[in-house]
Design a protein around this motif. Structure first.
Motif, PDB file in Angstrom:
ATOM      1  N   MET A   1      37.226  -2.115   9.554  1.00 49.15           N
ATOM      2  CA  MET A   1      37.027  -1.530   8.231  1.00 49.15           C
ATOM      3  C   MET A   1      36.283  -2.516   7.367  1.00 49.15           C
ATOM      4  N   LEU A   2      35.218  -2.057   6.746  1.00 44.87           N
ATOM      5  CA  LEU A   2      34.418  -2.888   5.864  1.00 44.87           C
ATOM      6  C   LEU A   2      34.327  -2.232   4.499  1.00 44.87           C
ATOM      7  N   ARG A   3      34.666  -3.002   3.478  1.00 40.65           N
ATOM      8  CA  ARG A   3      34.550  -2.516   2.110  1.00 40.65           C
ATOM      9  C   ARG A   3      33.130  -2.764   1.613  1.00 40.65           C
TER      10      ARG A   3
ATOM     11  N   ILE B   1      31.736  11.734   2.757  1.00 42.65           N
ATOM     12  CA  ILE B   1      32.288  11.285   4.035  1.00 42.65           C
ATOM     13  C   ILE B   1      31.322  11.757   5.126  1.00 42.65           C
ATOM     14  N   VAL B   2      30.798  10.815   5.915  1.00 39.07           N
ATOM     15  CA  VAL B   2      29.798  11.139   6.937  1.00 39.07           C
ATOM     16  C   VAL B   2      30.153  10.380   8.209  1.00 39.07           C
TER      17      VAL B   2
ATOM     18  N   SER C   1      21.348  -6.862  14.238  1.00 35.06           N
ATOM     19  CA  SER C   1      21.320  -7.878  13.199  1.00 35.06           C
ATOM     20  C   SER C   1      22.361  -7.564  12.128  1.00 35.06           C
ATOM     21  N   ALA C   2      22.815  -8.598  11.434  1.00 34.16           N
ATOM     22  CA  ALA C   2      23.815  -8.419  10.390  1.00 34.16           C
ATOM     23  C   ALA C   2      23.251  -7.570   9.258  1.00 34.16           C
ATOM     24  N   HIS C   3      24.073  -6.718   8.713  1.00 29.68           N
ATOM     25  CA  HIS C   3      23.670  -5.843   7.618  1.00 29.68           C
ATOM     26  C   HIS C   3      24.873  -5.572   6.735  1.00 29.68           C
ATOM     27  N   SER C   4      24.627  -5.049   5.553  1.00 30.58           N
ATOM     28  CA  SER C   4      25.678  -4.793   4.571  1.00 30.58           C
ATOM     29  C   SER C   4      25.615  -3.336   4.129  1.00 30.58           C
ATOM     30  N   HIS C   5      26.623  -2.914   3.345  1.00 30.01           N
ATOM     31  CA  HIS C   5      26.687  -1.549   2.835  1.00 30.01           C
ATOM     32  C   HIS C   5      27.228  -1.561   1.418  1.00 30.01           C
ATOM     33  N   ASP C   6      26.945  -0.499   0.664  1.00 33.46           N
ATOM     34  CA  ASP C   6      27.584  -0.368  -0.652  1.00 33.46           C
ATOM     35  C   ASP C   6      28.564   0.804  -0.661  1.00 33.46           C
ATOM     36  N   PHE C   7      29.196   1.032   0.488  1.00 29.66           N
ATOM     37  CA  PHE C   7      30.233   2.054   0.642  1.00 29.66           C
ATOM     38  C   PHE C   7      31.205   1.529   1.695  1.00 29.66           C
ATOM     39  N   ILE C   8      32.309   2.223   1.908  1.00 31.30           N
ATOM     40  CA  ILE C   8      33.269   1.828   2.933  1.00 31.30           C
ATOM     41  C   ILE C   8      32.802   2.342   4.292  1.00 31.30           C
TER      42      ILE C   8
ATOM     43  N   VAL D   1      32.411   6.283   4.004  1.00 33.72           N
ATOM     44  CA  VAL D   1      33.230   6.902   2.957  1.00 33.72           C
ATOM     45  C   VAL D   1      32.849   6.316   1.606  1.00 33.72           C
ATOM     46  N   GLY D   2      32.525   7.173   0.652  1.00 34.46           N
ATOM     47  CA  GLY D   2      32.255   6.719  -0.705  1.00 34.46           C
ATOM     48  C   GLY D   2      33.546   6.341  -1.409  1.00 34.46           C
TER      49      GLY D   2
END
Length: 282
Positions: free
Chosen positions: A64-66, A17-18, A29-36, A86-87
């Motif tokens: 909130m983004l999954r 958690i950070v 610019s649009a970007h993605s994540h592999d965490f919440i 959040v992982g």
């Protein structure tokens, strides 16, 4: 603002958690994540852009983004935003019990295209903002228990912004079959699950499981499985050079055309377009 990989956000052995604070005066610019990611707006305005469309943001807005969800900001006017990363393991370990609470379960599992427009009321926002400010600005490591506490305050405040629990349950307790079914799906996303098999495994009827699951987590069990598969596929598209068809097979989608359709349903992009757009250095 564009860190998309777990390893870039959560150092080895560090807490999953950070918190970070940003002030945005121009488009991102649009970007993605592999965490919440939970993004809390504490000042200014902007337009949030995602697969769900556009949403105006102001003080108290929460996004909130999954894993796999992509987003960006435009028309930023001194937007002040705290990102809480959040992982997923947090919700499968110490906070696994959250899925038994219908309101919190729906917050956690209906982000993205079908998600809620979350807000914090002024009182909840003051509490969350204070905690995030201390965590993001703290020079040394923040105890994990403090980070978990901030996360719970944030989730509790956003849950209060949702409509009344459709099950009519005022106790805050969900059905154990839902948690058991969700864990079965999470533990084996490659398996060719069907509703009858899943319901039998948790000893309830298929229609009853669908009603319970939807009320408690916001989506039916097979949609939940599709979301898990899409999230894992998104991570593999970003993190590996595997062909798209191979990634589909790894997550349980053996027909490439079907895999592409299901992936597009969740992220509004084909797998190939998603990789091209969001892979670092791509």
């Amino acid at each position: 603002m564009h860190r998309v990989r777990l390893a870039e956000v959560f150092p080895p052995g560090g807490p999953p958690i950070v918190a970070e604070r940003f002030e945005l005066r121009s488009d991102t610019s649009a970007h993605s994540h592999d965490f919440i990611e939970l993004a809390v707006v504490t000042g200014g305005t902007a337009t949030h852009v995602s697969a769900a469309g556009e949403r105006d943001l102001d003080r108290g807005s929460v996004t909130m983004l999954r894993p796999g969800d992509w987003h960006g900001y435009r028309d930023c006017r001194r937007l002040l935003v705290y990102n809480l990363y959040v992982g997923l393991e947090v919700f499968r370990r110490e906070l696994a019990w959250l899925r038994a609470d219908p309101s919190l379960g729906r917050v956690l599992h209906t982000a993205g295209p079908s998600g809620h427009r979350l807000r914090l009321d002024p009182a909840a926002l003051r509490i969350v903002e204070t905690g995030l400010a201390e965590t993001a600005g703290r020079p040394g490591p923040t105890p994990h228990a403090v980070r978990v506490g901030i996360l719970l305050c944030l989730l509790g405040g956003t849950a209060a912004s949702l409509s009344t629990d459709p099950t009519g349950d005022r106790t805050g307790h969900g059905h154990p079959a839902v948690v058991a079914a969700a864990q079965l799906l999470e533990n084996d996303i490659q398996r060719a699950w069907n509703l009858d098999e899943l319901a039998s495994a948790v000893s309830v009827s298929p229609p009853y499981l669908t009603r319970l699951f939807t009320a408690q987590l916001g989506i039916p069990p097979m949609t939940y499985l599709g979301r898990l598969r899409a999230e894992r596929a998104a991570a593999l598209l970003i993190e590996t050079d595997l062909p798209v068809a191979a990634i589909g097979r790894l997550v349980g989608w053996h027909d490439p055309n079907y895999a592409s359709r299901r992936f597009r349903h969740f992220f509004a992009l084909s797998p190939a377009a998603y990789r091209t757009r969001f892979r670092p250095g791509g």
